[in-house]
Design an enzyme around this catalytic site. Structure first.
Site, PDB file in Angstrom:
ATOM      1  N   LYS A 140      25.587  28.489 -12.088  1.00 34.67           N
ATOM      2  CA  LYS A 140      24.285  28.707 -12.729  1.00 34.67           C
ATOM      3  C   LYS A 140      24.299  29.320 -14.015  1.00 34.67           C
ATOM      4  CE  LYS A 140      22.732  29.248  -8.236  1.00 34.67           C
ATOM      5  NZ  LYS A 140      22.244  29.397  -7.196  1.00 34.67           N
TER       6      LYS A 140
ATOM      7  N   SER B  81      28.515  28.793  -6.512  1.00 30.29           N
ATOM      8  CA  SER B  81      27.168  28.779  -6.618  1.00 30.29           C
ATOM      9  C   SER B  81      26.447  29.449  -7.835  1.00 30.29           C
ATOM     10  CB  SER B  81      26.550  28.768  -5.149  1.00 30.29           C
ATOM     11  OG  SER B  81      25.108  28.856  -5.434  1.00 30.29           O
TER      12      SER B  81
ATOM     13  N   HIS C 144      22.892  39.159 -13.398  1.00 36.31           N
ATOM     14  CA  HIS C 144      22.823  38.571 -12.199  1.00 36.31           C
ATOM     15  C   HIS C 144      22.921  39.522 -10.964  1.00 36.31           C
ATOM     16  CE1 HIS C 144      22.020  35.242  -9.317  1.00 36.31           C
ATOM     17  NE2 HIS C 144      23.210  35.832  -8.741  1.00 36.31           N
TER      18      HIS C 144
ATOM     19  N   ASP D 241      24.491  22.053  -7.520  1.00 35.54           N
ATOM     20  CA  ASP D 241      24.274  23.248  -6.698  1.00 35.54           C
ATOM     21  C   ASP D 241      23.168  23.135  -5.845  1.00 35.54           C
ATOM     22  OD1 ASP D 241      24.848  26.253  -5.889  1.00 35.54           O
ATOM     23  OD2 ASP D 241      22.841  26.562  -6.881  1.00 35.54           O
TER      24      ASP D 241
ATOM     25  N   ARG E 191      24.267  23.456   2.600  1.00 36.91           N
ATOM     26  CA  ARG E 191      25.262  24.457   3.421  1.00 36.91           C
ATOM     27  C   ARG E 191      24.051  25.193   4.352  1.00 36.91           C
ATOM     28  NH1 ARG E 191      26.357  27.690  -1.638  1.00 36.91           N
ATOM     29  NH2 ARG E 191      26.776  29.452  -0.060  1.00 36.91           N
TER      30      ARG E 191
HETATM   31  N1  URA Z   1      22.716  32.799  -4.065  1.00 39.64           N
HETATM   32  C1  URA Z   1      23.326  31.563  -4.660  1.00 39.64           C
HETATM   33  O1  URA Z   1      22.760  31.390  -5.735  1.00 39.64           O
HETATM   34  N2  URA Z   1      24.100  30.789  -4.167  1.00 39.64           N
HETATM   35  C2  URA Z   1      24.713  31.393  -2.953  1.00 39.64           C
HETATM   36  O2  URA Z   1      25.489  30.545  -2.413  1.00 39.64           O
HETATM   37  C3  URA Z   1      24.107  32.452  -2.431  1.00 39.64           C
HETATM   38  C4  URA Z   1      23.372  33.093  -2.787  1.00 39.64           C
END
Ligand code: URA
Ligand code: CA
Length: 434
Positions: A188, A184, A83, A162, A169
């Protein structure tokens, strides 16, 4: 019975929440029994008071469990995912995934489409004629077992907590919080089912994290979450002051990735890809150290195996792989317009965000989820920070399907600085293992 107002108060007074409190909160918020205004207040308390490692891990796990969780156990071997926290012109996935797979390590990649600069990995791959990311879960697993590599769109209902939290947010100025960002991202990755995770944390003017100190904190937090959640996790901190490589745009980045797989790509993209691949090979147990993994990765670029794996992967997902030898098969934008240096000197700055925006206004990225990507458009940078340029030199080629590129040019004007102080920054700052 957990009352949300008590949890907000606890965080407001810097007390740690228990696992069951966090679980109840995320469940309630996902189901809609906890309203946005209470969740927003809680996020703001976290923004100011933070969370300890135990709390942030529980938050991550609760979010990962808020929807479907992908079961990859039918794939043999240790599945490694990668990622990036987001960069401009970042084509590393298209290089790293086949590179790692060519060593026999399974790569089961679920990708998103993403907003901003350019499309996500899926959009880039879809610029290849015939290539499809539509498949069932079973087909996905079969493809990985047969070819070591498959890329699919995120199916089903992955981490709904999320999705809701991120949208909240975004409108309450609580995106920039390390525990909230870390949970977050990691929720995932954990829901996507891999055994091991390599994180590329970007730092610089074009990244979420503007300072090395912040990037280190985020990287350590995510690696700790990974360990506590029993996933092998490593991170690299890499520079995002200027775009990675030369190409920014979907088909243009696919070509750049292929050039890199042919071992004739940009130096920075090659170096970062080899580093990430080295970490992934190490976590998968294919080599005994990250260094050995990097040596192995470089060999796979030199001996053509990584490119061969890429071709096999494209064909397995319905794509026409002839473009690897003839890039014109990806189509071309109607206009190629030079952007020229306005004075002579050393290129001292290329603001990555603004270069990304320039590509986006050409149609390479989405400003809103509904926007269509134009695969052929984008930018090719001809000079990077540190290069000497002459007035009138073509320093960018703009690929556009509209004759008027003034919006992109405006952004390039702002992004570029010639003759300022040139800061020598490394591409890779450090590797984080704990
Ligand atoms: N990328 C994400 O997936 N979540 C965040 O909070 C910030 C960047
Ligand atoms: Ca690039």
């Amino acid at each position: 019975m957990v009352r949300m107002v008590d949890l907000i108060h606890k965080k407001q007074t810097k007390q740690a929440l228990t696992a069951s409190e966090i679980e109840a909160m995320i469940k309630g918020y996902t189901q809609g029994t906890i309203p946005d205004y209470q969740m927003a207040a809680f996020n703001m308390a976290v923004y100011f008071n933070g969370m300890n490692e135990e709390e942030v891990t529980q938050l991550t796990l609760a979010m990962a469990q808020s929807g479907d969780q992908i079961d990859l156990s039918a794939i043999e071997g240790i599945k490694v995912d990668k990622h990036s926290t987001g960069g401009v012109g970042d084509t590393t996935t298209l290089v790293v995934a086949p590179l790692v797979a060519s060593c026999g390590v399974p790569v089961a990649k679920m990708s998103g489409r993403g907003l901003g600069h350019t499309g996500g990995t899926l959009d880039k791959l879809e610029s290849i004629p015939g290539f499809s990311i539509e498949m069932s879960q079973d087909q996905f697993i079969d493809l990985v077992n047969q070819h070591h590599l498959a890329v699919a769109g995120q199916t089903g209902n992955l981490t709904p907590a999320d999705k809701k939290l991120y949208a909240l947010r975004d409108v309450t100025a609580t995106v920039q919080s390390i525990p909230l960002i870390a949970s977050s991202i990691m929720s995932k990755k954990i829901a996507a089912g891999s055994d091991a995770i390599v994180l590329d944390v970007k730092v610089g003017r074009g990244a979420f994290m503007k300072t090395l100190d912040q990037a280190e904190q985020l990287a350590h937090t995510m690696v700790q979450i990974g360990h506590l959640a029993k996933r092998k996790t490593l991170a690299v901190i890499s520079n995002m002051d200027q775009p990675l490589g030369f190409a920014v745009g979907n088909a243009l980045e696919v070509i750049e990735a292929v050039e890199t797989l042919k071992n004739q790509g940009p130096k920075d993209l090659t170096e970062l890809s080899v580093t990430l691949a080295g970490q992934m090979l190490f976590l998968a147990g294919a080599v005994d150290s990250v260094d050995q993994g990097m040596t192995k990765a470089l060999e796979q670029l030199e001996n053509g195996q990584a490119l061969k794996q890429f071709k096999d992967f494209i064909e397995a997902q319905g794509g026409d792989a002839h473009f690897i030898e003839d890039y014109s098969l990806l189509g071309q934008a109607s206009y190629q317009i030079p952007y020229r240096a306005k004075k002579s000197g050393q290129l001292s700055h290329w603001e990555a965000d603004l270069v990304g925006e320039a590509a986006m206004v050409l149609g390479a990225g989405r400003a809103t989820k509904e926007d269509q990507i134009d695969p052929q458009v984008g930018l090719i940078l001809k000079a990077k920070v540190g290069d000497w340029v002459q007035e009138g030199d073509e320093i960018v080629t703009i690929y556009s399907n509209h004759e008027d590129v003034s919006e992109a040019v405006n952004r390039l004007d702002q992004a570029l600085e010639i003759g300022g102080f040139v800061e020598e920054r490394p591409l890779i700052y450090e590797l984080i293992e704990d």
